[in-house]
Design a protein around this motif. Structure first.
Motif, PDB file in Angstrom:
ATOM      1  N   THR A  76       0.869  -1.171   0.000  1.00 15.61           N
ATOM      2  CA  THR A  76       0.000   0.000   0.000  1.00 15.61           C
ATOM      3  C   THR A  76       0.910   1.227   0.000  1.00 15.61           C
ATOM      4  O   THR A  76       2.031   1.180   0.524  1.00 15.61           O
ATOM      5  N   VAL A  77       0.447   2.320  -0.589  1.00 14.71           N
ATOM      6  CA  VAL A  77       1.268   3.523  -0.728  1.00 14.71           C
ATOM      7  C   VAL A  77       0.495   4.713  -0.163  1.00 14.71           C
ATOM      8  O   VAL A  77      -0.678   4.929  -0.513  1.00 14.71           O
ATOM      9  N   TRP A  78       1.173   5.494   0.678  1.00 11.63           N
ATOM     10  CA  TRP A  78       0.517   6.563   1.426  1.00 11.63           C
ATOM     11  C   TRP A  78       1.222   7.894   1.239  1.00 11.63           C
ATOM     12  O   TRP A  78       2.448   7.946   1.096  1.00 11.63           O
ATOM     13  N   LEU A  79       0.446   8.968   1.248  1.00 13.33           N
ATOM     14  CA  LEU A  79       1.014  10.310   1.278  1.00 13.33           C
ATOM     15  C   LEU A  79       1.280  10.656   2.738  1.00 13.33           C
ATOM     16  O   LEU A  79       0.380  10.558   3.579  1.00 13.33           O
ATOM     17  N   ALA A  80       2.521  11.029   3.031  1.00  9.83           N
ATOM     18  CA  ALA A  80       2.893  11.281   4.424  1.00  9.83           C
ATOM     19  C   ALA A  80       3.710  12.563   4.535  1.00  9.83           C
ATOM     20  O   ALA A  80       4.428  12.950   3.602  1.00  9.83           O
ATOM     21  N   ARG A  81       3.595  13.193   5.677  1.00  8.59           N
ATOM     22  CA  ARG A  81       4.412  14.372   5.974  1.00  8.59           C
ATOM     23  C   ARG A  81       5.650  13.920   6.734  1.00  8.59           C
ATOM     24  O   ARG A  81       5.558  13.135   7.683  1.00  8.59           O
ATOM     25  N   THR A  88       8.461  21.990   5.973  1.00  9.90           N
ATOM     26  CA  THR A  88       7.328  21.118   5.704  1.00  9.90           C
ATOM     27  C   THR A  88       7.543  20.384   4.384  1.00  9.90           C
ATOM     28  O   THR A  88       7.679  21.001   3.328  1.00  9.90           O
ATOM     29  N   LYS A  89       7.579  19.056   4.460  1.00 10.33           N
ATOM     30  CA  LYS A  89       7.909  18.252   3.293  1.00 10.33           C
ATOM     31  C   LYS A  89       7.048  16.995   3.275  1.00 10.33           C
ATOM     32  O   LYS A  89       6.744  16.420   4.322  1.00 10.33           O
ATOM     33  N   TYR A  90       6.661  16.561   2.044  1.00  9.99           N
ATOM     34  CA  TYR A  90       5.791  15.400   1.891  1.00  9.99           C
ATOM     35  C   TYR A  90       6.485  14.331   1.052  1.00  9.99           C
ATOM     36  O   TYR A  90       7.357  14.617   0.225  1.00  9.99           O
ATOM     37  N   ALA A  91       6.075  13.090   1.269  1.00  7.00           N
ATOM     38  CA  ALA A  91       6.682  11.964   0.563  1.00  7.00           C
ATOM     39  C   ALA A  91       5.644  10.871   0.380  1.00  7.00           C
ATOM     40  O   ALA A  91       4.583  10.878   1.017  1.00  7.00           O
ATOM     41  N   ALA A  92       5.968   9.931  -0.512  1.00  7.73           N
ATOM     42  CA  ALA A  92       5.139   8.744  -0.707  1.00  7.73           C
ATOM     43  C   ALA A  92       5.772   7.604   0.076  1.00  7.73           C
ATOM     44  O   ALA A  92       6.949   7.295  -0.109  1.00  7.73           O
ATOM     45  N   LEU A  93       5.000   6.986   0.954  1.00  2.00           N
ATOM     46  CA  LEU A  93       5.488   5.896   1.796  1.00  2.00           C
ATOM     47  C   LEU A  93       4.896   4.579   1.303  1.00  2.00           C
ATOM     48  O   LEU A  93       3.695   4.365   1.372  1.00  2.00           O
ATOM     49  N   LYS A  94       5.757   3.698   0.792  1.00  2.81           N
ATOM     50  CA  LYS A  94       5.326   2.408   0.269  1.00  2.81           C
ATOM     51  C   LYS A  94       5.634   1.324   1.299  1.00  2.81           C
ATOM     52  O   LYS A  94       6.799   1.077   1.628  1.00  2.81           O
ATOM     53  N   ILE A  95       4.594   0.657   1.781  1.00  2.78           N
ATOM     54  CA  ILE A  95       4.738  -0.370   2.816  1.00  2.78           C
ATOM     55  C   ILE A  95       4.536  -1.736   2.173  1.00  2.78           C
ATOM     56  O   ILE A  95       3.433  -2.089   1.744  1.00  2.78           O
ATOM     57  N   ILE A  96       5.600  -2.530   2.103  1.00  2.49           N
ATOM     58  CA  ILE A  96       5.558  -3.846   1.479  1.00  2.49           C
ATOM     59  C   ILE A  96       4.894  -4.843   2.422  1.00  2.49           C
ATOM     60  O   ILE A  96       5.092  -4.795   3.645  1.00  2.49           O
ATOM     61  N   ARG A  97       4.099  -5.755   1.889  1.00  5.59           N
ATOM     62  CA  ARG A  97       3.486  -6.790   2.708  1.00  5.59           C
ATOM     63  C   ARG A  97       4.577  -7.613   3.389  1.00  5.59           C
ATOM     64  O   ARG A  97       5.689  -7.762   2.863  1.00  5.59           O
ATOM     65  N   ALA A  98       4.288  -8.178   4.554  1.00  4.62           N
ATOM     66  CA  ALA A  98       5.309  -8.824   5.373  1.00  4.62           C
ATOM     67  C   ALA A  98       5.971 -10.002   4.677  1.00  4.62           C
ATOM     68  O   ALA A  98       7.192 -10.174   4.743  1.00  4.62           O
ATOM     69  N   ASP A  99       5.183 -10.829   3.981  1.00  4.88           N
ATOM     70  CA  ASP A  99       5.765 -12.018   3.369  1.00  4.88           C
ATOM     71  C   ASP A  99       6.571 -11.707   2.111  1.00  4.88           C
ATOM     72  O   ASP A  99       7.135 -12.607   1.494  1.00  4.88           O
ATOM     73  N   PHE A 138       9.569   1.858   1.964  1.00  6.49           N
ATOM     74  CA  PHE A 138      10.379   2.690   1.082  1.00  6.49           C
ATOM     75  C   PHE A 138       9.739   4.072   0.975  1.00  6.49           C
ATOM     76  O   PHE A 138       8.515   4.195   0.832  1.00  6.49           O
ATOM     77  N   VAL A 139      10.575   5.100   1.018  1.00  6.99           N
ATOM     78  CA  VAL A 139      10.095   6.479   0.926  1.00  6.99           C
ATOM     79  C   VAL A 139      10.493   7.033  -0.437  1.00  6.99           C
ATOM     80  O   VAL A 139      11.674   7.041  -0.807  1.00  6.99           O
ATOM     81  N   TYR A 140       9.495   7.502  -1.176  1.00  2.00           N
ATOM     82  CA  TYR A 140       9.701   7.996  -2.529  1.00  2.00           C
ATOM     83  C   TYR A 140       9.180   9.429  -2.665  1.00  2.00           C
ATOM     84  O   TYR A 140       8.360   9.886  -1.853  1.00  2.00           O
ATOM     85  N   PRO A 141       9.607  10.138  -3.715  1.00  2.00           N
ATOM     86  CA  PRO A 141       8.951  11.407  -4.049  1.00  2.00           C
ATOM     87  C   PRO A 141       7.480  11.143  -4.384  1.00  2.00           C
ATOM     88  O   PRO A 141       7.108  10.033  -4.788  1.00  2.00           O
ATOM     89  N   VAL A 142       6.649  12.156  -4.243  1.00  2.00           N
ATOM     90  CA  VAL A 142       5.217  12.005  -4.500  1.00  2.00           C
ATOM     91  C   VAL A 142       4.966  11.995  -6.005  1.00  2.00           C
ATOM     92  O   VAL A 142       5.408  12.887  -6.740  1.00  2.00           O
ATOM     93  N   LEU A 143       4.249  10.965  -6.474  1.00  2.00           N
ATOM     94  CA  LEU A 143       3.884  10.844  -7.877  1.00  2.00           C
ATOM     95  C   LEU A 143       2.373  10.854  -8.018  1.00  2.00           C
ATOM     96  O   LEU A 143       1.649  10.461  -7.097  1.00  2.00           O
ATOM     97  N   GLY A 144       1.892  11.290  -9.184  1.00  2.00           N
ATOM     98  CA  GLY A 144       0.455  11.457  -9.380  1.00  2.00           C
ATOM     99  C   GLY A 144      -0.126  10.573 -10.462  1.00  2.00           C
ATOM    100  O   GLY A 144      -0.038   9.347 -10.396  1.00  2.00           O
ATOM    101  N   PRO A 145      -0.719  11.156 -11.516  1.00  2.00           N
ATOM    102  CA  PRO A 145      -1.447  10.377 -12.530  1.00  2.00           C
ATOM    103  C   PRO A 145      -0.512   9.587 -13.429  1.00  2.00           C
ATOM    104  O   PRO A 145       0.660   9.922 -13.589  1.00  2.00           O
TER     105      PRO A 145
END
Length: 421
Positions: A76-81, A88-99, A138-145
């Motif tokens: 799942t990928v989340w917009l996070a501060r 003030t800075k924002y990033a995309a946080l990608k959380i990989i499933r445990a397995d 993993f923390v990435y730059p914010v991407l859109g469409p």
């Protein structure tokens, strides 16, 4: 980010809207109250699966979640501060499933890339323990469409923008292949435009731009909101980028999602995760994933970015239907695929094909012409100038050669006349 193959456990129960009694309950006995479209499978919130996330959670002692950016079979990928940034800075946080968060996580292959303007690289990573296991984040730059969504369809320089987007994805794949890595899931939904203008804004200002997050309550077997720690109390619908001011999108897209990637010097995955519209004939008939299947997917992806529609767009996601569609455009499959390997050909084939066993450039030109697909006004479609069609068809034909060894490389594709127009 789709699983290979994606889990279907409990999918019927999850879509049983408004029914508190499960006919076939998933193992975690949970369901969604509202429409599940666009959301991850609720069954994946169990041991080895997704990490439960709520809005305003602070993860890694640093990143506060304020919205949802996306989801797939692996993450799942989340917009996070970023709470520890100097401003003030924002990033995309990608959380990989445990397995999928072990040392063999495909996302770690990107560590070989030191710099690339065409690939979205992580700026930070950490491990996080949760009720379902340990997760790589993993923390990435914010991407859109995505590149084929027509975010810039009203711009006067649309042809140039789409042409540049095609060059960007081709250059990205060339960089990946040069390192001996097969992407394995190349498609327009994994080619996204960066978003700018959020840094420096307060959280409520960012949400005013994106829209407040919409929640779908997670219910237990008794119809009550879930409180078990393995799953969240609600799922969040991703940002709807078509409602966002287009001036915030950068025109040069980035390649993302290496969840299906692998080193070509090792064994390919048993279940290649490339979706049906982008699967090469050897991938369908022989499960042979590799650099050549990436190049086939590149041809399909370039067509979709440039035109706004799929080259192989079928109602039924069945292998025989896709092979049939290929033959209609590109001619008969070569031997032994045609006579032997394609076991159901006699059942699937109901028409004559072009006599050539190689690509038929005229057929690809025809596919670039306007047609009945323009009846659907809800999606983006782009007319192509007549002088460009045969040149673009030639490039596509070289990437869509039936024989894997005959396909041009991504590096060679960058030297094609179409990229010089």
């Amino acid at each position: 980010m789709e699983a290979s193959p994606p889990s279907q456990r409990g999918s019927d129960a999850a879509s049983d809207i408004g029914n508190d009694v499960f006919a076939d309950p998933p193992s975690n006995n949970l369901r969604l109250e509202l429409d599940p479209s666009g959301l991850e499978e609720i069954i994946e919130y169990e041991s080895g699966g997704f990490h439960p996330v709520h809005l305003q959670d602070v993860l890694g002692d640093r990143y506060r979640v304020i919205h949802k950016l996306g989801n797939g079979g692996f993450a799942t990928v989340w917009l996070a501060r970023d709470l520890k940034a100097n401003a003030t800075k924002y990033a995309a946080l990608k959380i990989i499933r445990a397995d999928a968060s072990g040392d063999d996580c495909p996302e770690l292959l990107l560590g070989r890339l030191q710099d690339s303007e065409h690939i979205c690289l992580a700026v930070d990573q950490f491990k996080m323990d949760g009720p379902n296991g340990s997760h790589l984040c993993f923390v990435y730059p914010v991407l859109g469409p995505r590149a084929s969504d027509g975010a810039f369809h009203a711009y006067d320089d649309l042809d140039e923008i789409l042409h540049h987007a095609c060059r960007s994805v081709t250059a990205a794949i060339a960089s990946v292949h040069a390192l001996g890595i097969c992407h394995g899931d190349l498609r327009p939904s994994n080619i996204l435009h960066p978003v700018t203008g959020f840094d420096g804004l307060a959280e409520d200002q960012v949400l005013a731009i994106l829209g407040e997050p919409s929640r779908n309550p997670v219910l237990n077997r008794a119809g009550e909101v879930n409180t078990a720690p393995t799953a969240p109390g609600y799922l969040v619908y991703p940002v709807k980028w078509h409602t966002v001011d287009k001036s915030l999108f950068l025109k040069t897209p980035r390649l993302i999602d290496f969840g299906e990637s692998f080193d070509v010097s090792s064994d390919a995955p048993e279940y290649p995760g490339t979706p049906p519209p982008y699967r090469s004939p050897e991938l369908i008939l022989e499960d042979a994933a590799g650099i050549p299947s990436d190049l086939w997917a590149l041809g399909c992806t370039l067509f979709e970015i440039r035109t706004g529609r799929k080259l192989f767009d079928l109602f039924d996601d069945e292998d025989d239907e896709y092979l049939d569609a290929m033959c209609q455009i590109l001619g008969k499959l070569p031997e032994p695929w045609w006579s032997t390997t394609w076991e159901r050909r006699s059942v699937a084939v109901h028409r004559n094909y072009h006599p050539s066993v190689a690509h038929n450039a005229r057929s690809l030109v025809d596919m670039l012409a306007p047609g009945l697909w323009y009846m659907n006004r809800k999606t983006f479609h782009k007319d192509i100038p007549s002088e460009e069609k045969p040149v673009f068809a030639d490039l596509l034909g070289k990437l869509l050669e039936y024989r894997p060894e005959k396909r041009i490389s991504a590096k060679e594709a960058l030297e094609h006349e179409w990229f010089k127009m």
